[in-house]
Design an enzyme around this catalytic site. Sequence first.
Site, PDB file in Angstrom:
ATOM      1  N   ASP A 100     -19.679 -19.833 -24.055  1.00 40.81           N
ATOM      2  CA  ASP A 100     -20.949 -20.574 -24.087  1.00 40.81           C
ATOM      3  C   ASP A 100     -20.818 -22.027 -24.529  1.00 40.81           C
ATOM      4  OD1 ASP A 100     -20.326 -20.398 -26.753  1.00 40.81           O
ATOM      5  OD2 ASP A 100     -21.737 -18.788 -27.181  1.00 40.81           O
ATOM      6  N   GLU A 122     -16.762 -12.906 -21.383  1.00 40.32           N
ATOM      7  CA  GLU A 122     -17.737 -12.809 -22.488  1.00 40.32           C
ATOM      8  C   GLU A 122     -19.146 -13.176 -21.997  1.00 40.32           C
ATOM      9  OE1 GLU A 122     -18.267 -15.239 -26.322  1.00 40.32           O
ATOM     10  OE2 GLU A 122     -16.760 -13.796 -26.936  1.00 40.32           O
ATOM     11  N   GLU A 136     -25.762 -23.221 -27.255  1.00 40.97           N
ATOM     12  CA  GLU A 136     -24.942 -22.148 -26.667  1.00 40.97           C
ATOM     13  C   GLU A 136     -25.770 -21.099 -25.919  1.00 40.97           C
ATOM     14  OE1 GLU A 136     -24.556 -23.373 -29.701  1.00 40.97           O
ATOM     15  OE2 GLU A 136     -22.501 -24.150 -29.736  1.00 40.97           O
ATOM     16  N   HIS A 222     -20.211 -24.050 -38.840  1.00 42.49           N
ATOM     17  CA  HIS A 222     -20.162 -25.261 -38.007  1.00 42.49           C
ATOM     18  C   HIS A 222     -21.320 -25.399 -37.043  1.00 42.49           C
ATOM     19  CE1 HIS A 222     -19.172 -23.310 -34.155  1.00 42.49           C
ATOM     20  NE2 HIS A 222     -18.579 -22.420 -34.903  1.00 42.49           N
ATOM     21  N   ARG A 224     -24.431 -26.256 -34.799  1.00 42.42           N
ATOM     22  CA  ARG A 224     -25.294 -27.444 -34.655  1.00 42.42           C
ATOM     23  C   ARG A 224     -26.689 -27.237 -35.229  1.00 42.42           C
ATOM     24  NH1 ARG A 224     -22.084 -29.195 -30.868  1.00 42.42           N
ATOM     25  NH2 ARG A 224     -22.111 -31.394 -30.327  1.00 42.42           N
ATOM     26  N   HIS A 255     -14.368 -26.848 -40.793  1.00 44.45           N
ATOM     27  CA  HIS A 255     -14.353 -27.277 -39.384  1.00 44.45           C
ATOM     28  C   HIS A 255     -14.209 -28.799 -39.324  1.00 44.45           C
ATOM     29  CE1 HIS A 255     -15.853 -27.906 -35.285  1.00 44.45           C
ATOM     30  NE2 HIS A 255     -15.735 -26.606 -35.070  1.00 44.45           N
TER      31      HIS A 255
END
Length: 381
Positions: A100, A122, A136, A222, A224, A255
Amino acid sequence: MKSKKKIMLAFGTRPEAIKMAPIYHCLKDNSNDFEVLVCVTAQHREMLDHALNTFDIKPDIDLNLMTPGQDLFDVSAGVLLGMRNVLNDHKPDILLVHGDTTTSLFSGIAGFYQNILVGHVEAGLRTHNLHAPFPEEFNRQALGRVVHWHFAPTKLSRENLLREGVDKNQIAITGNTVIDALYLVLERIELNPHKRHSIQDYLSEKLSFKWMSDKFILITGHRRENFGDGFLNICNAIKILAKRFPMIRFVYPVHMNPKVQVTVRDILGNLSNVHLIQPLDYEPFVYLLKYCYFVMTDSGGIQEEAPSLAKPVLVMRDLTERPEGVEFGTVKLVGANQDMIISNVAELLEDEGIYKSMSMAHNPYGDGKASNRIIDILKGA
Ligand code: UD1
Ligand code: UDP
């Protein structure tokens, strides 16, 4: 003589590389049937290279796209234009993309524009909320419209796709290739004492405590949609917990996204039992996962890996596209909410009954043979 199918794998970030690696090796093992090409967009640079190195993958094409602090426009445009040329030059019969990310969506669209059959590894994970995770959830829904094969890891992901009107003949339940990667690495470490010792030495150098015997919590974050208040809440919760439980260590491989780095180092930089370290290579990370007491994360992949190792996972998000672990009870959603994070961590540390009930080995995501199933389907294509 039957001609070989030319398969291109396109990916760009750390988790994609980890999850595509077993497919890459499976294709290589079937070199009578397939010619394999790897194109990396390098949406990630260092973190991608770590994973390529771990799995001994040498890309045939490297778009080298990453720029510090890139935004979604930079990556989207770079991948779409970059993949146009790559597909024109190499003309694969089949393009495989994963999951994604922005790389996955725009590589998939590039394949679609050029009438190349695209396989989505996936496929079918859903929260049904376009803002969580952002972007995503949109990426994987949009990819679902343009791909030919949907390799769904679980029964539930297949059902999600059927509900969206995808033809059942284009969906296969394969398991998640992350379990193939995890088993591969666990076996390598188990069978090779030299590797095991060098991982132990490496981790001991990074961590200034007895990580093989002391209790520690492994943290990653991490997403967004957590930037801003979410990350402040997460870091403030960890700070309060670190003071309340001075005997517990908090290990956080941070990250490389600068938006994550700044907040984490600002709030957690000066606490003696909080260990902020660079992102780890996959092998030492998996090894640390084996030794931790439990996990706090907003990551996708770690939700799939940790339950296999009987580690409870507190997911610092409101929704997950991987509800299988939540249903079984090894994974719990606590949001990016300071009070919820604190109370749930405290409960796991103080209540052995709850800890035990969440630390059963459970793996709804695969049996380590997902890549073989995908390759069998491609052979028949
Ligand atoms: C991306 C994916 C996300 C995935 C995550 C895995 C999108 C929109 N997001 O998010 O789905 O879960 O990767 O980690 O596709 N950086 C480095 N070196 C690296 C990697 C990143 O310096 O090796 C820094 C750079 O400044 C870069 C920034 O991190 O600009 C953001 O990277 P980006 O790929 O845009 O976003 P992620 O948050 O990593
Ligand atoms: N991982 C790693 N080193 C680290 C942290 C995570 O190798 O320091 C691995 C982890 O085991 C998992 C993957 O990276 O397989 C998850 O990546 P990330 O959390 O960046 O992305 P997501 O899964 O959320 O897309």
